[in-house]
Design a protein around this motif. Structure first.
Motif, PDB file in Angstrom:
ATOM      1  N   MET A 130       1.758  -2.780   4.011  1.00 44.76           N
ATOM      2  CA  MET A 130       0.850  -3.874   3.654  1.00 44.76           C
ATOM      3  C   MET A 130       0.377  -4.584   4.915  1.00 44.76           C
ATOM      4  N   ASP A 185      -3.546  -8.239   2.781  1.00 44.89           N
ATOM      5  CA  ASP A 185      -3.296  -7.510   1.535  1.00 44.89           C
ATOM      6  C   ASP A 185      -1.794  -7.574   1.248  1.00 44.89           C
ATOM      7  N   LYS A 231       1.572  -7.506  -0.466  1.00 44.38           N
ATOM      8  CA  LYS A 231       2.129  -6.829  -1.641  1.00 44.38           C
ATOM      9  C   LYS A 231       3.605  -7.175  -1.842  1.00 44.38           C
TER      10      LYS A 231
END
Length: 158
Positions: A20, A24, A26
């Motif tokens: 990640m 972004d 995660k």
């Protein structure tokens, strides 16, 4: 905010990982994978949960919010025998860490990170080592949205 400087022995962990970036994020995804399966881990050393970041050697010199790294949600185990199906293994080599006690929400963490990497580390006499960084969420961890929540932040140093 003054850290403890500690040297730890190697650790064996099992859990789940995902690639990640900060842009972004995660993290929720891998913790959603780990938490319902904790009862399957029969040889855990404690109830502590580890959140681990594994960075490439040039991560901090070429950092952008899109720079990829590997994030883990894991539990320390006594050995790698009887690992539940689907779990991944990770070994930490141990060595020296600066350990900071953090209290607050995950949203408030960026100020602490800025202090650690922007003020404390450059003035500490230590250098960042290229080993995994991690947080330990123990008994005083009350969830990422609780301002009274506490966790330990472990920064690898040399």
């Amino acid at each position: 905010m003054t850290p403890k400087i500690v040297t730890i022995p190697p650790k064996k962990l099992i859990g789940f990982s995902i690639e990640m970036s900060l842009l972004d994020n995660k993290t929720y995804s891998i913790f959603s994978q780990l938490m319902p399966r904790l009862k399957e881990i029969t040889n855990a050393k404690s109830a502590d949960i580890f959140c681990i970041q594994v960075y490439d050697a040039d991560y901090f010199t070429n950092f952008t919010p899109e720079t990829l790294f590997t994030k883990w949600a894991a539990v320390e185990v006594k050995d790698f025998e009887n690992i539940p199906n689907g779990f991944e293994k990770l070994e930490l080599t141990g060595e020296k860490y600066a350990v900071f006690l953090y209290k607050g929400t995950s949203e408030m963490f960026s100020e602490t990170a800025q202090y650690i990497y922007g003020e404390w580390l450059p003035n500490s006499g230590f250098q960042l080592d290229n080993r995994p960084h991690f947080e330990i969420m123990g008994d005083n961890y009350l969830g990422h949205e609780n301002p009274e929540s506490e966790e330990e932040i472990w920064i690898p140093i040399k």
